[in-house]
Design an enzyme around this catalytic site. Structure first.
Site, mmCIF file in Angstrom:
data_model
loop_
_atom_site.group_PDB
_atom_site.id
_atom_site.type_symbol
_atom_site.label_atom_id
_atom_site.label_comp_id
_atom_site.label_asym_id
_atom_site.label_seq_id
_atom_site.Cartn_x
_atom_site.Cartn_y
_atom_site.Cartn_z
ATOM 1 N N GLY A 165 0.614 -1.107 0.152
ATOM 2 C CA GLY A 165 0.213 -0.127 0.035
ATOM 3 C C GLY A 165 0.868 1.310 0.052
ATOM 4 O O GLY A 165 0.397 2.282 0.263
ATOM 5 N N PHE A 203 16.125 2.523 -7.955
ATOM 6 C CA PHE A 203 15.133 3.357 -8.075
ATOM 7 C C PHE A 203 14.918 3.896 -9.448
ATOM 8 O O PHE A 203 15.639 4.460 -9.847
ATOM 9 C CB PHE A 203 15.256 4.520 -7.130
ATOM 10 C CG PHE A 203 14.066 5.673 -7.209
ATOM 11 C CD1 PHE A 203 12.757 5.327 -6.763
ATOM 12 C CD2 PHE A 203 14.460 7.128 -7.779
ATOM 13 C CE1 PHE A 203 11.733 6.163 -6.714
ATOM 14 C CE2 PHE A 203 13.355 7.940 -7.999
ATOM 15 C CZ PHE A 203 12.062 7.764 -7.502
ATOM 16 N N HIS A 209 3.139 2.405 -13.880
ATOM 17 C CA HIS A 209 2.670 1.159 -12.889
ATOM 18 C C HIS A 209 1.705 0.404 -13.842
ATOM 19 O O HIS A 209 0.569 0.849 -14.194
ATOM 20 C CB HIS A 209 1.971 1.645 -11.839
ATOM 21 C CG HIS A 209 1.393 0.560 -10.690
ATOM 22 N ND1 HIS A 209 1.913 0.436 -9.433
ATOM 23 C CD2 HIS A 209 0.541 -0.341 -10.833
ATOM 24 C CE1 HIS A 209 1.388 -0.332 -9.043
ATOM 25 N NE2 HIS A 209 0.452 -1.001 -9.915
ATOM 26 N N LYS A 238 -3.754 4.633 -5.724
ATOM 27 C CA LYS A 238 -4.271 4.616 -7.121
ATOM 28 C C LYS A 238 -5.540 5.558 -7.163
ATOM 29 O O LYS A 238 -6.477 5.615 -6.129
ATOM 30 C CB LYS A 238 -4.602 3.331 -7.820
ATOM 31 C CG LYS A 238 -3.152 2.334 -7.987
ATOM 32 C CD LYS A 238 -3.731 1.114 -7.937
ATOM 33 C CE LYS A 238 -2.505 0.130 -8.002
ATOM 34 N NZ LYS A 238 -2.909 -1.243 -7.883
ATOM 35 N N GLU A 288 5.555 -6.406 -7.200
ATOM 36 C CA GLU A 288 5.027 -7.217 -6.156
ATOM 37 C C GLU A 288 3.690 -7.874 -6.756
ATOM 38 O O GLU A 288 3.100 -7.526 -7.799
ATOM 39 C CB GLU A 288 4.325 -6.420 -4.817
ATOM 40 C CG GLU A 288 3.161 -5.335 -5.445
ATOM 41 C CD GLU A 288 3.053 -4.658 -3.963
ATOM 42 O OE1 GLU A 288 2.732 -4.941 -3.044
ATOM 43 O OE2 GLU A 288 2.566 -3.556 -4.197
ATOM 44 N N ARG A 292 -5.022 -11.345 -4.220
ATOM 45 C CA ARG A 292 -6.539 -10.927 -3.779
ATOM 46 C C ARG A 292 -7.237 -10.275 -5.165
ATOM 47 O O ARG A 292 -6.522 -10.110 -5.914
ATOM 48 C CB ARG A 292 -6.618 -10.022 -2.505
ATOM 49 C CG ARG A 292 -5.860 -8.716 -2.869
ATOM 50 C CD ARG A 292 -6.088 -7.713 -1.692
ATOM 51 N NE ARG A 292 -4.951 -6.852 -1.860
ATOM 52 C CZ ARG A 292 -5.187 -5.658 -2.739
ATOM 53 N NH1 ARG A 292 -6.040 -5.638 -3.426
ATOM 54 N NH2 ARG A 292 -4.289 -4.623 -2.556
ATOM 55 N N VAL A 295 -9.079 -3.504 -6.207
ATOM 56 C CA VAL A 295 -10.202 -2.492 -6.447
ATOM 57 C C VAL A 295 -10.349 -2.164 -8.002
ATOM 58 O O VAL A 295 -11.460 -2.021 -8.185
ATOM 59 C CB VAL A 295 -9.575 -1.220 -5.766
ATOM 60 C CG1 VAL A 295 -10.789 0.013 -5.805
ATOM 61 C CG2 VAL A 295 -9.273 -1.331 -4.304
#
Length: 452
Positions: A165, A203, A209, A238, A288, A292, A295
């Site tokens: 998150g 970095f 994304h 997001k 990552e 699950r 959203v």
């Protein structure tokens, strides 16, 4: 066969799961906190049970309370939605030990992919490209840490192994910042995730994304269901997503999608999941996996025609996927706006009573929400109150439809980020497609100002 499902979540996702269950003829049982007693979906459920006070730690995160609710209602399965306990391996084990089905992947899947270091090792073994950096935690020896950072090359990013998150991350530009930043990040990881292991990666300065949606069954079939671009973010959260990711060679997307499906087979993964990547200069780098429902799953549903929540449930009860990879077609383009109860300038939450709730409707428009005029947004949880989703045959058509839908949206009584969405869909960089993850935070005030 699953005959009843206890929904261990709240808000719009609880209602979304309920609708999927109803379509499958499955009875729904909803748990709720005292703060959500009057929620519309609580009244709609076949059965409902209060599991505690408003605080999430004493209700939606209380494993014992949820398991007890499943026991007394004799629920066959538990759907955790997203957030809360949805990626908690201990909870998954306890559900299975109680003789019930968790609508989600196995505890082992969650455990491997929930720790960023073990996830990176698994992805390297499965042939998925990762961000440059070692697949192990940083040692305690300062000299060794410095040597690792130099080998990666500054700037680097420090990440908590148990993070998620957007929390537990810190960018280090120069060596003088390294050890103090490491100490702070370790403490953040310990407090937030109970894990002070930190790893380091290169970095990337201007990445996008990009996500790949996957689904796998118990019969050896694993498929990828297209791409999403989730680069419009604030504080690593997001705001607006779209599918498919614009401006990337479809063959490159297909190549990374196949690697993700291969990784699912390597992990013996079950259910839906999302591989998250940073994309820069024509290359994908795994960061990552979310074990699950996401959203932003509606944009994938709109472009593939596949109901992900229904198939989560069907896979969990052992049904084989009836389609092959060649059957998956991503048609048109879709956008999702996350409607949050927050100030569009400061992002401060804005709980309170909604006095007016006018949402658009019509062909190719979808609104996922539990809110309505007269609903009081509680101050205890995430500020998401709804999702506005549109679809078009092309990106331009979908964007035009989104502008019209946002113009028809009217919510009063609380502050929302609707004005920010109206500004974003007219931002020249976004409408062109392909903005990086820093675009919104760098240009937030200018984007809002230009729409004023």
């Amino acid at each position: 066969m699953i005959r009843s499902i206890l929904i261990a979540n709240r808000g719009e996702i609880a209602l979304r799961i309920m609708r999927a269950c109803e379509a499958l003829g499955i009875e729904t049982i909803v748990v709720y906190s005292q703060a959500d007693r009057e929620a519309s979906y609580v009244q709609r459920a076949a059965r409902s049970i209060c599991i505690g006070p408003a605080a999430a730690s004493k209700s939606y995160l209380d494993q014992a309370a949820i398991l007890f609710a499943a026991e007394v209602t004799k629920a066959d399965a538990i759907h955790p939605g997203y957030g809360f306990l949805s990626e908690n391996a201990e909870f998954a084990e306890r559900v299975n030990d109680a003789g019930r089905i968790l609508i989600g992947p196995t505890a082992e899947n969650m455990r491997i992919m929930g720790d960023k270091i073990s996830a990176k090792r698994a992805m390297i073994a499965a042939g998925v490209p990762c961000v440059p950096g070692p697949d192990s935690a940083l040692p305690d020896d300062p000299a060794a840490v410095r040597a690792i950072a130099r080998d990666i090359g500054y700037p680097i990013i420090l990440k908590a192994a148990g993070g998620g998150g957007g929390r537990g991350m810190r960018v280090v530009v120069m060596e003088d910042e390294l050890l103090p930043s490491l100490a702070i990040t370790r403490e953040e990881g310990r407090k937030a995730f109970g894990n002070d292991s930190i790893y380091a990666e290169k970095f990337l300065s201007h990445p996008r994304h990009i996500e790949i949606q996957v689904i796998a069954d118990y019969h050896g079939r694993a498929l990828w269901l297209g791409s999403r671009d989730c680069s419009l973010q604030r504080r690593h959260q997001k705001i607006l997503e779209e599918a498919p990711a614009p401006g990337i060679d479809p063959q490159l997307i297909a190549s990374i999608g196949e690697r993700c499906a291969d990784a699912c087979r390597y992990l013996n993964y079950r259910g839906v999941g999302t591989f998250e990547f940073l994309y820069e200069d024509g290359a994908f780098y795994f960061i990552e996996m979310n074990t699950r429902l996401q959203v932003e799953h509606p944009v994938t549903e709109m472009t593939t025609g596949i109901d992900l929540v229904q198939w989560q449930i069907r896979v969990a009860q052992g049904d084989p996927l009836p389609f092959k990879q060649a059957d998956i077609r991503c048609e048109g383009h879709s956008f999702e706006c996350r409607i949050n109860a927050e100030d569009p300038k400061t992002f401060m939450p804005s709980p309170g009573l909604i006095t007016q709730w006018d949402m658009p409707n019509g062909p190719h428009i979808r609104v996922d929400t539990h809110a309505f005029a007269g609903y009081r947004v509680p101050p205890y949880y995430d500020s998401l109150i709804g999702k506005l989703v549109v679809h078009g045959t092309t990106r331009d058509e979908a964007l035009a439809r989104l502008r019209e839908a946002l113009a028809e949206t009217n919510i009063t009584g609380i502050a929302t980020n609707i004005d920010l969405h109206r500004a974003l869909v007219n931002d020249s960089a976004f409408t062109k497609g392909g903005v990086d993850i820093h675009h919104l935070e760098k240009n937030h005030q200018n984007i809002l100002g230009s729409a004023a």
